[in-house]
Write a protein that holds these residues in place. Structure first.
Motif, PDB file in Angstrom:
ATOM      1  N   PHE A  46       0.847  -1.028   0.037  1.00  0.00           N
ATOM      2  CA  PHE A  46       0.022   0.116  -0.167  1.00  0.00           C
ATOM      3  C   PHE A  46       0.658   1.207  -0.242  1.00  0.00           C
ATOM      4  N   VAL A  47       0.472   2.391  -0.851  1.00  0.00           N
ATOM      5  CA  VAL A  47       1.123   3.845  -0.797  1.00  0.00           C
ATOM      6  C   VAL A  47       0.324   4.737  -0.104  1.00  0.00           C
ATOM      7  N   ALA A  48      -1.018   4.791  -0.921  1.00  0.00           N
ATOM      8  CA  ALA A  48      -1.835   5.963  -0.441  1.00  0.00           C
ATOM      9  C   ALA A  48      -3.172   5.460  -0.857  1.00  0.00           C
ATOM     10  N   ALA A  49      -4.119   6.258  -0.018  1.00  0.00           N
ATOM     11  CA  ALA A  49      -5.462   5.928  -0.398  1.00  0.00           C
ATOM     12  C   ALA A  49      -6.248   7.160  -0.315  1.00  0.00           C
ATOM     13  N   ILE A  50      -7.336   7.523  -1.025  1.00  0.00           N
ATOM     14  CA  ILE A  50      -8.337   8.538  -0.922  1.00  0.00           C
ATOM     15  C   ILE A  50      -9.834   8.264  -0.947  1.00  0.00           C
ATOM     16  N   PHE A  58      -5.009   8.931   3.154  1.00  0.00           N
ATOM     17  CA  PHE A  58      -4.251   7.847   4.080  1.00  0.00           C
ATOM     18  C   PHE A  58      -2.923   7.551   3.203  1.00  0.00           C
ATOM     19  N   TYR A  59      -2.034   7.382   4.242  1.00  0.00           N
ATOM     20  CA  TYR A  59      -0.743   7.300   3.531  1.00  0.00           C
ATOM     21  C   TYR A  59       0.107   6.185   4.248  1.00  0.00           C
ATOM     22  N   ALA A  60       0.990   5.201   3.737  1.00  0.00           N
ATOM     23  CA  ALA A  60       2.016   4.457   4.238  1.00  0.00           C
ATOM     24  C   ALA A  60       3.003   5.438   4.875  1.00  0.00           C
ATOM     25  N   ASP A  61       3.591   4.759   6.188  1.00  0.00           N
ATOM     26  CA  ASP A  61       4.561   5.744   6.613  1.00  0.00           C
ATOM     27  C   ASP A  61       5.758   5.885   5.837  1.00  0.00           C
ATOM     28  N   SER A  62       5.926   5.027   4.897  1.00  0.00           N
ATOM     29  CA  SER A  62       7.281   5.317   4.141  1.00  0.00           C
ATOM     30  C   SER A  62       7.184   6.803   3.191  1.00  0.00           C
TER      31      SER A  62
END
Length: 127
Positions: A46-50, A58-62
């Motif tokens: 997962f990278v990001a979602a909207i 929402f974002y991955a910590d990385s």
């Protein structure tokens, strides 16, 4: 639903890219959309979602603080602005869309929450 991702390429570390994901076959209303990536020899992550309605992100910590996910309602297009890229960001990036109901918050990073997937676009970051 068909998703067409574009915008990948080769960029030097520290550079930026903007990915796009054009949707057709449905007018998004309450869906959740996301970006995932799969690096060489790695699992898809997962990278990001909207949330299409309301725009919560929402974002991955990385990637937090470096990447920004957004959408254009009129164009039915999802974007991922990527800044301060590093070689660790090298991957095939996929856009994905949920069914008619967006995933609950605890499931936004779960691949199984998304039914529709784009074909992927390669991002390569050189050191």
């Amino acid at each position: 639903v068909q998703l067409q991702a574009s915008g990948g390429g080769l960029v030097q570390a520290g550079g930026s890219l903007r990915l796009s994901c054009a949707a057709s076959g449905r007018t998004f209303r309450n869906e959740g959309l996301a970006w995932f990536r799969q690096g060489p020899g790695k699992e898809r992550e997962f990278v990001a979602a909207i949330r299409w309605s309301g725009g919560s992100t929402f974002y991955a910590d990385s990637v937090k603080g470096r990447f920004t996910v957004s959408r254009d309602n009129a164009k039915q297009t999802l974007y991922l602005q990527m800044n301060s890229l590093t070689p660790d960001d090298t991957a095939v990036y996929y856009c994905a869309a949920s069914g008619a109901s967006r995933p609950i918050i605890s499931a936004v990073a779960d691949r199984t929450s998304y039914y529709y997937w784009g074909q992927g676009t390669q991002v390569t970051v050189s050191s």
